[in-house]
Scaffold this motif. Structure first.
Motif, PDB file in Angstrom:
ATOM      1  N   ALA A 291       0.828  -1.206   0.000  1.00  0.00           N
ATOM      2  CA  ALA A 291       0.000   0.000   0.000  1.00  0.00           C
ATOM      3  C   ALA A 291       0.866   1.262   0.000  1.00  0.00           C
ATOM      4  CB  ALA A 291      -0.935  -0.009   1.205  1.00  0.00           C
ATOM      5  N   VAL A 292       1.955   1.235   0.763  1.00  0.00           N
ATOM      6  CA  VAL A 292       2.866   2.385   0.768  1.00  0.00           C
ATOM      7  C   VAL A 292       3.529   2.526  -0.605  1.00  0.00           C
ATOM      8  CG1 VAL A 292       4.936   3.381   1.800  1.00  0.00           C
ATOM      9  CG2 VAL A 292       3.271   2.196   3.248  1.00  0.00           C
ATOM     10  N   LEU A 293       3.947   1.401  -1.190  1.00  0.00           N
ATOM     11  CA  LEU A 293       4.544   1.429  -2.518  1.00  0.00           C
ATOM     12  C   LEU A 293       3.540   1.934  -3.549  1.00  0.00           C
ATOM     13  CD1 LEU A 293       6.831   0.737  -4.500  1.00  0.00           C
ATOM     14  CD2 LEU A 293       5.980  -1.631  -4.530  1.00  0.00           C
ATOM     15  N   ALA A 294       2.299   1.486  -3.439  1.00  0.00           N
ATOM     16  CA  ALA A 294       1.265   1.913  -4.376  1.00  0.00           C
ATOM     17  C   ALA A 294       1.071   3.425  -4.340  1.00  0.00           C
ATOM     18  CB  ALA A 294      -0.055   1.201  -4.058  1.00  0.00           C
ATOM     19  N   ASP A 390       6.524   0.793  10.927  1.00  0.00           N
ATOM     20  CA  ASP A 390       6.890   1.851   9.980  1.00  0.00           C
ATOM     21  C   ASP A 390       8.347   1.715   9.561  1.00  0.00           C
ATOM     22  OD1 ASP A 390       4.344   2.886  10.079  1.00  0.00           O
ATOM     23  OD2 ASP A 390       4.827   4.395  11.599  1.00  0.00           O
ATOM     24  N   GLU A 391       9.182   1.386  10.527  1.00  0.00           N
ATOM     25  CA  GLU A 391      10.609   1.230  10.231  1.00  0.00           C
ATOM     26  C   GLU A 391      10.852  -0.013   9.375  1.00  0.00           C
ATOM     27  OE1 GLU A 391      14.337   0.057  12.972  1.00  0.00           O
ATOM     28  OE2 GLU A 391      13.432   1.999  13.489  1.00  0.00           O
ATOM     29  N   VAL A 392      10.122  -1.081   9.670  1.00  0.00           N
ATOM     30  CA  VAL A 392      10.270  -2.311   8.882  1.00  0.00           C
ATOM     31  C   VAL A 392       9.853  -2.064   7.434  1.00  0.00           C
ATOM     32  CG1 VAL A 392       9.389  -4.655   8.561  1.00  0.00           C
ATOM     33  CG2 VAL A 392       9.975  -3.843  10.852  1.00  0.00           C
ATOM     34  N   VAL A 393       8.715  -1.390   7.243  1.00  0.00           N
ATOM     35  CA  VAL A 393       8.228  -1.114   5.893  1.00  0.00           C
ATOM     36  C   VAL A 393       9.218  -0.236   5.130  1.00  0.00           C
ATOM     37  CG1 VAL A 393       6.439   0.087   4.576  1.00  0.00           C
ATOM     38  CG2 VAL A 393       5.785  -1.445   6.442  1.00  0.00           C
ATOM     39  N   GLU A 394       9.739   0.787   5.786  1.00  0.00           N
ATOM     40  CA  GLU A 394      10.703   1.668   5.114  1.00  0.00           C
ATOM     41  C   GLU A 394      11.956   0.912   4.716  1.00  0.00           C
ATOM     42  OE1 GLU A 394      10.850   4.782   3.906  1.00  0.00           O
ATOM     43  OE2 GLU A 394       8.691   4.771   4.267  1.00  0.00           O
ATOM     44  N   ALA A 399      15.248  -1.165   0.208  1.00  0.00           N
ATOM     45  CA  ALA A 399      16.071  -2.215  -0.407  1.00  0.00           C
ATOM     46  C   ALA A 399      15.411  -2.828  -1.645  1.00  0.00           C
ATOM     47  CB  ALA A 399      16.353  -3.311   0.619  1.00  0.00           C
ATOM     48  N   ALA A 400      14.238  -2.340  -2.024  1.00  0.00           N
ATOM     49  CA  ALA A 400      13.511  -2.919  -3.157  1.00  0.00           C
ATOM     50  C   ALA A 400      14.240  -2.664  -4.473  1.00  0.00           C
ATOM     51  CB  ALA A 400      12.102  -2.351  -3.223  1.00  0.00           C
ATOM     52  N   ARG A 401      14.104  -3.600  -5.384  1.00  0.00           N
ATOM     53  CA  ARG A 401      14.642  -3.461  -6.732  1.00  0.00           C
ATOM     54  C   ARG A 401      13.489  -3.247  -7.716  1.00  0.00           C
ATOM     55  NH1 ARG A 401      17.673  -8.574  -8.324  1.00  0.00           N
ATOM     56  NH2 ARG A 401      16.248  -9.588  -6.848  1.00  0.00           N
TER      57      ARG A 401
END
Length: 416
Positions: A291-294, A390-394, A399-401
């Motif tokens: 959802a954050v990425l979206a 929040d920290e885990v999601v960030e 680190a996403a490709r």
């Protein structure tokens, strides 16, 4: 063009939107039902068609007629048909020839079609659609004239008005007429992008690619996010996700693939005492991160391949628990589908051969022997409070490709 009904039409040559020659008729699907904003859907449909034609190996052109798009170019008609059948929003794809709107030339085109390689069978019927009412003959009269003269010119043919082997269609416009002899099914639906943008949670199985394709057919342009179990699993699932996204991008302007390594976060959930809630807690973390990425990529919804009751994590209670963690709508196009229906659809859209390949599914990583079928929100929230979500999601997103499967460069397309 010759006027003799026994003569062959001249060999196809390069032709523009206003010249006689081979072409493809693309019949509009649901776009036909739209009202005052129909032109916006047609424009989107043509934009998607241009994308599908990239790299085809020659110039192409697109012409708009009444509730139909005409496609042609300096490439084989078979190649145009193959590309057009990928485009969501066309109800039917018909190989055709375009000729001037006079009876003699129409008859010559009909004879050519039914005496050449396009002929499949021994019976035929003629069906005329007269868009230009100023044409001197009625539709039924054209049917009769063309049919009679084809019978006289082509040995071995018989008329069968009920169940013909070949249905020859004559569509008469003011300046030109289209003669077609085959009707291939299109993908129908709404043009991709006309309903907005979505982010698909793409696994390596059968379900999520089929869900993505179904979302596209409802007008959603799709990007993809794949969660893998790195650093505790091999990259096999990433290769599969890339191959699946590439296959799906054949049906839309290519969407991006985001790859997120979830393994360490999964271990954090296990250490936090998720126990039998582990799988549902992982799913909540996935949709929270997606959802954050979206929001960052302009997507307005998430799409998953969930099918009600298919596995323990897809019970009604567990899906409700997952939805509670999402800040965007979670769409499930396959909610009421059976597994065999999904597999059959995967075969038809070309993703089944990839989905069947072996990989390491991140959902099985650290999964307990027994998964709860009724995950309670209090227990899930207790586990999640032990982490800084929040920290885990960030960290996951940092680190996403980002990959771009299926993006092709090609020649432009003209419009008329």
């Amino acid at each position: 063009m010759p006027t003799s009904v026994t003569g062959r039409l001249p060999a196809p040559r390069a032709a523009g939107p206003g010249s006689p020659g081979p072409c493809v008729l693309l019949k509009h699907g649901e776009v036909f039902l739209k009202g005052r904003n129909r032109h916006l859907f047609v424009e989107r449909l043509h934009d998607n068609l241009r994308v599908a034609l990239r790299g085809i190996g020659g110039s192409t052109w697109i012409k708009t007629a009444q509730n139909v798009t005409v496609l042609g170019g300096e490439v084989p008609r078979e190649a145009l048909v193959e590309r057009a059948r990928r485009v969501i929003g066309f109800n039917a794809v018909e190989p055709a020839v375009r000729v001037p709107s006079d009876l003699e030339t129409i008859v010559a085109a009909a004879v050519d079609a039914l005496s050449g390689p396009e002929r499949h069978g021994t019976t035929f019927a003629v069906r005329t659609k007269r868009r230009d009412k100023r044409f001197p003959l009625t539709s039924s009269r054209v049917d009769a004239e063309v049919g009679a003269r084809v019978l006289a010119a082509v040995p071995g043919l018989r008329v069968d008005l009920a169940r013909p082997d070949v249905r020859l269609t004559v569509e008469i416009d003011r300046k030109e007429t289209y003669v077609s002899w085959e009707r291939l099914p299109g993908l129908s639906g709404l043009p991709v992008g006309s309903s907005g943008r979505a982010l698909v949670l793409l696994s390596g199985g059968y379900d999520s690619p089929v869900a993505a394709h179904r979302a596209m057919r409802r007008g959603l342009a799709c990007d993809f996010v794949h969660f893998n179990g790195a650093p505790y699993t091999t990259p096999a699932s990433v290769y599969k996700a890339y191959a699946l996204a590439r296959e799906l991008n054949r049906y839309q302007p290519p969407g991006d693939l985001h790859v997120i390594a979830l393994g360490k976060a999964q271990k954090q959930l296990a250490v936090a005492g998720a126990g039998r809630l582990q799988v549902v807690a992982q799913r909540r973390l996935m949709v929270r991160t997606a959802a954050v990425l979206a929001a960052r990529t302009g997507a307005e919804a998430l799409v998953t391949g969930d099918s009600l009751g298919q596995v323990a994590s897809q019970t009604l209670a567990n899906m409700a628990a997952v939805d509670e963690a999402a800040t965007l709508p979670v769409l499930r196009p396959l909610l009421a589908w059976e597994k065999q229906e999904i597999i059959d659809e995967a075969r038809s859209i070309g993703t089944a051969d990839v989905s069947v390949l072996p990989d390491e599914d991140c959902c099985s990583l650290l999964a307990p022997p027994r998964v709860t079928t009724r995950a309670g929100l209090p227990g899930l929230r207790l586990v999640e409070r032990r982490l800084d979500l929040d920290e885990v999601v960030e960290a996951l997103l940092d680190a996403a490709r980002v990959m771009k499967p299926g993006a092709e460069e090609g020649e432009g397309t003209q419009s008329d």
